[in-house]
Design a protein around this motif. Structure first.
Motif, short mmCIF file in Angstrom:
data_model
loop_
_atom_site.label_atom_id
_atom_site.label_comp_id
_atom_site.label_asym_id
_atom_site.label_seq_id
_atom_site.Cartn_x
_atom_site.Cartn_y
_atom_site.Cartn_z
N UNK A 79 179.33 9.63 -62.58
CA UNK A 79 180.11 8.64 -63.34
C UNK A 79 181.57 8.67 -62.91
N UNK A 80 182.13 9.87 -62.84
CA UNK A 80 183.53 10.00 -62.39
C UNK A 80 183.71 9.38 -61.01
N UNK A 81 182.73 9.66 -60.17
CA UNK A 81 182.79 9.19 -58.78
C UNK A 81 182.84 7.65 -58.73
N UNK A 82 181.98 7.01 -59.53
CA UNK A 82 181.97 5.54 -59.54
C UNK A 82 183.31 5.00 -60.02
N UNK A 83 183.81 5.64 -61.09
CA UNK A 83 185.07 5.18 -61.67
C UNK A 83 186.21 5.37 -60.67
N UNK A 84 186.25 6.55 -60.06
CA UNK A 84 187.36 6.84 -59.13
C UNK A 84 187.29 5.96 -57.89
N UNK A 85 186.07 5.73 -57.39
CA UNK A 85 185.94 4.89 -56.19
C UNK A 85 186.45 3.49 -56.46
N UNK A 86 186.06 2.95 -57.62
CA UNK A 86 186.48 1.58 -57.95
C UNK A 86 187.99 1.53 -58.15
N UNK A 87 188.52 2.52 -58.85
CA UNK A 87 189.97 2.54 -59.12
C UNK A 87 190.74 2.57 -57.80
N UNK A 88 190.29 3.43 -56.92
CA UNK A 88 190.98 3.57 -55.62
C UNK A 88 190.89 2.26 -54.84
N UNK A 136 183.49 0.47 -69.82
CA UNK A 136 182.18 0.39 -70.47
C UNK A 136 181.03 0.23 -69.47
N UNK A 137 181.21 -0.56 -68.40
CA UNK A 137 180.10 -0.72 -67.46
C UNK A 137 179.78 0.59 -66.75
N UNK A 138 180.83 1.30 -66.35
CA UNK A 138 180.58 2.59 -65.69
C UNK A 138 179.91 3.55 -66.68
N UNK A 139 180.32 3.46 -67.94
CA UNK A 139 179.70 4.32 -68.96
C UNK A 139 178.21 4.00 -69.10
N UNK A 140 177.90 2.73 -69.00
CA UNK A 140 176.48 2.34 -69.10
C UNK A 140 175.70 2.82 -67.89
N UNK A 141 176.35 2.82 -66.73
CA UNK A 141 175.66 3.36 -65.53
C UNK A 141 175.41 4.85 -65.75
N UNK A 142 176.39 5.49 -66.40
CA UNK A 142 176.26 6.92 -66.67
C UNK A 142 175.02 7.18 -67.54
N UNK A 143 174.86 6.37 -68.60
CA UNK A 143 173.71 6.54 -69.48
C UNK A 143 172.42 6.28 -68.69
N UNK A 144 172.44 5.24 -67.85
CA UNK A 144 171.27 4.93 -67.03
C UNK A 144 170.93 6.08 -66.11
N UNK A 145 171.95 6.71 -65.53
CA UNK A 145 171.71 7.83 -64.60
C UNK A 145 171.13 9.02 -65.36
N UNK A 146 171.62 9.21 -66.58
CA UNK A 146 171.06 10.28 -67.41
C UNK A 146 169.56 10.03 -67.60
N UNK A 147 169.21 8.76 -67.87
CA UNK A 147 167.79 8.44 -68.08
C UNK A 147 167.00 8.54 -66.78
#
Ligand SMILES: Nc1ncnc2c1ncn2[C@@H]1O[C@H](COP(=O)(O)OP(=O)(O)OP(=O)(O)O)[C@@H](O)[C@H]1O
Length: 599
Positions: A135-144, A168-179
């Motif tokens: 999740x952090x990785x997705x967020x950081x990549x997009x921010x950069x 929120x979208x990255x958070x939802x990906x995080x939940x999806x990855x957990x699943x």
């Protein structure tokens, strides 16, 4: 990727999407899911491999524990010898060279469960940190990627949309990855149970499997709605973020105009919409799980009946089958639910990927830290630029701004002054023409932005202390440099009066400072950059008489030290301060005219 990583990846892919034909039947789902899996598998292959191994090991231990169950019950005298005749369990005991007695079997059982519990602990730690880091990785990549994208791209996007994807979208990906990870673990466990079930009664296990598949097919109908509600939730979140962002930036106006009630109404409706979308999905999710459980219980009853009456299974085997299926059923229902969660998450991944792709496609040319000196002039030749969807075309035939002079850029509102400054500073690349700094084209000067200090009308002041604001964007200036910048911007006297001096907290966005103080703070910060080109874009227009005069005095003090551009539609107030004027009308930029000739 190594062969092992590939295998791990394929395993995750296969088991996570047990019913992959569902994805295949919707090409967009399939492509999106593949893209998501690629992103995930390429994130940290060694840790993913470790998580896969640990999941395999825990499933293996679970299977071994189950295999031991029947020999144990036989030893305990619950069943006769026939009921406990399970070669694998018996082999396990004999291969350990232990006596075939209850005590040893129980010890092995406890050891197996303990080792499994330990493996589960390790697995959960690894998977939890894996999905959080992803999740952090997705967020950081997009921010950069956003940080390095072109200005023209950024201004075309609503900041609410960007905030929504980053949060929120990255958070939802995080939940999806957990699943996804959970789905993988559950699928392995389900396979283990099925394997054990096959060892007990292949016919019964096959019957159970077919019933499970039937239930699975029944639930396919809700897949489409999961995906659709995922998309709707994304849109609802987008609206919520957009409204919040607009509310915060218009706070003062809303208060002055007394528009609180209408804003609250809009916000409440957006919040309710988000909850409604979320509940819609939860409903279909829980419905899917309930269907699975009820259907599963019916199937279990039918199977038990068939086993007892038609197949004459021994009570021991039947009991073991029931125990296994009772464990298997909730897992299958969780797997079905997990799939819905994955489908629901895909639109969020799509939003992340679209924004990521767009910002990468609009990456600005790289800059470097080398300061570009401006000793002679800035020359603009045959430049044309048009904002997308704008009526205005910026046109510059020839403009030559001498270095170390102070120039007023004037013209009525909307004549294109800010656009000219954006082009000059390299923020906007013109559609055609050239900009030369001391004869060198701007494209060959990647460090040009480092040589510029820019002060807009709406100064960016952050929360924190005066010192925090001075240091923002500046690399460790010395105490003497800070003192000098404060002197030049006429802030020293004010700071001396404050008990905490530079450590004084100025409130969020500097609310504890007056407009003039904020502008002078912005000027001090700008001067700490030691710019070659200082641009004040209507920076003085909002100031009252005293503050305005004070800022002009400061500019007078800086005259000749650097090239200064003052964007103003009140250039007569700059008399005596400027060396030249550039007049703009309807996007057309006139020549640089000496101030004397101008007056
Ligand atoms: N981000 C943008 N996107 C699209 N068009 C824009 C954008 N910024 C400016 N424009 C167009 O360029 C025109 C000139 O804007 P600009 O801000 O350069 O004028 P200005 O002379 O600085 O105005 P003011 O004195 O009111 O600040 C606008 O009227 C608008 O049509």
């Amino acid at each position: 990727m190594t062969g092992l990583e590939n295998t791990a990846g394929v395993l995750v892919l296969l088991l996570a999407v047990m019913n992959s034909d569902q994805f295949a039947s919707r090409p967009r789902n399939k492509g999106l899911f593949r893209a998501y899996m690629r992103e995930f598998l390429n994130f940290d292959p060694p840790v993913i491999r470790r998580a896969v191994m640990l999941s395999l090991a825990t499933a293996g231990m679970e299977g071994a524990g189950l295999m031991l169950l029947l020999p144990l019950l036989t030893l305990a005298g619950v069943f006769d010898k026939e009921g406990g005749n399970f070669p694998f369990g018996n082999r396990m005991l004999t291969s350990l060279k232990l006596d075939w007695n209850l005590e040893n079997a129980l010890v092995i059982f406890v050891v197996l469960i303990s080792v499994q519990a330990w493996l589960v602990l390790l697995r959960d730690r690894v998977t939890r940190s894996l999905y959080l880091r992803f999740t952090d990785h997705l967020r950081q990549r997009l921010y950069e990627s956003l940080a390095y994208s072109r200005w023209s791209f950024l201004i075309g996007r609503h900041s609410g949309e960007i905030l929504n994807v980053l949060n929120s979208e990255v958070q939802r990906i995080s939940v999806g990855t957990f699943f996804l990870l959970r789905l993988f673990t559950l699928s392995l466990l389900a396979l283990t149970y099925l394997f054990v079930a096959f060892r007990i009664s292949a016919t019964l296990a096959l019957l159970a499997l077919s019933t499970g598949m039937l239930l699975w097919l029944l639930l396919r109908s809700s897949d489409g709605s999961s995906r659709a509600s995922g998309g709707q939730l994304g849109q609802a979140n987008n609206r919520l973020f957009t409204l919040t962002q607009e509310f915060l930036s218009a706070l003062k106006l809303i208060k002055i105009h007394g528009e609180e009630a209408s804003n609250i109404r809009q916000f409440n409706s957006a919040v309710t919409d988000v909850s409604r979308r979320f509940l819609d999905f939860q409903k279909s999710w829980t419905r899917a799980q309930m269907t699975f459980r009820v259907g599963g219980a019916c199937a279990l009853a039918l199977l038990s009946y068939a086993a007892l009456t038609l197949m004459q299974l021994s009570p021991a085997r039947l009991l073991a089958m029931i125990a296994i299926f009772a464990k298997l059923l909730p897992q299958l229902s969780d797997i079905a639910g997990g799939r819905q969660q994955l489908l629901h998450m895909l639109p969020a991944f799509s939003a992340w990927r679209d924004l990521m792709r767009a910002s990468e496609a609009n990456r600005a040319p790289p800059t470097n830290d080398a300061t570009i000196p401006l000793e002679q002039h800035i020359v603009i030749n045959q430049v044309r630029f048009q904002h997308p969807q704008s009526h205005l075309t910026l046109t510059v035939e020839h403009l030559k701004i001498p270095a170390k002079t102070t120039t007023a850029i004037t013209g009525v509102s909307g004549s294109g002054k800010t656009t000219l400054v954006d082009v000059l500073s390299g923020l906007i690349a013109p559609d055609s023409g050239s900009i030369l700094v001391d004869g060198v084209p701007l494209e060959q000067l990647p460090g040009w932005c480092k040589s510029i200090a820019y002060i807009p009308q709406e100064t960016l002041i952050q929360g924190g202390t005066l010192r925090d604001n001075l240091l923002w964007g500046n690399t460790a200036p010395s105490a003497a440099e800070i003192r000098q910048a404060l002197e030049q911007s006429a802030l020293s006297a004010l700071i001396e009066k404050l008990p905490d001096k530079l450590e004084t907290h100025i409130g969020e966005r500097g609310v504890k400072l007056s407009g003039g103080e904020k502008q002078r703070l912005a000027l001090a910060r700008a001067l700490l950059r030691k710019p070659q080109l200082l641009i004040l874009d209507e920076a003085t227009s909002a100031l009252d008489g005293d503050n305005h005069r004070q800022l002009l005095d400061t500019l007078r003090g800086l005259h000749g030290n650097m090239t200064i551009l003052v964007v103003s539609h009140r250039h007569e107030e700059l008399a005596g301060l400027i060396d030249g004027t550039v007049f703009m009308e309807d996007g057309k930029v006139g020549p640089w005219r000496p101030a004397l000739a101008d007056s």
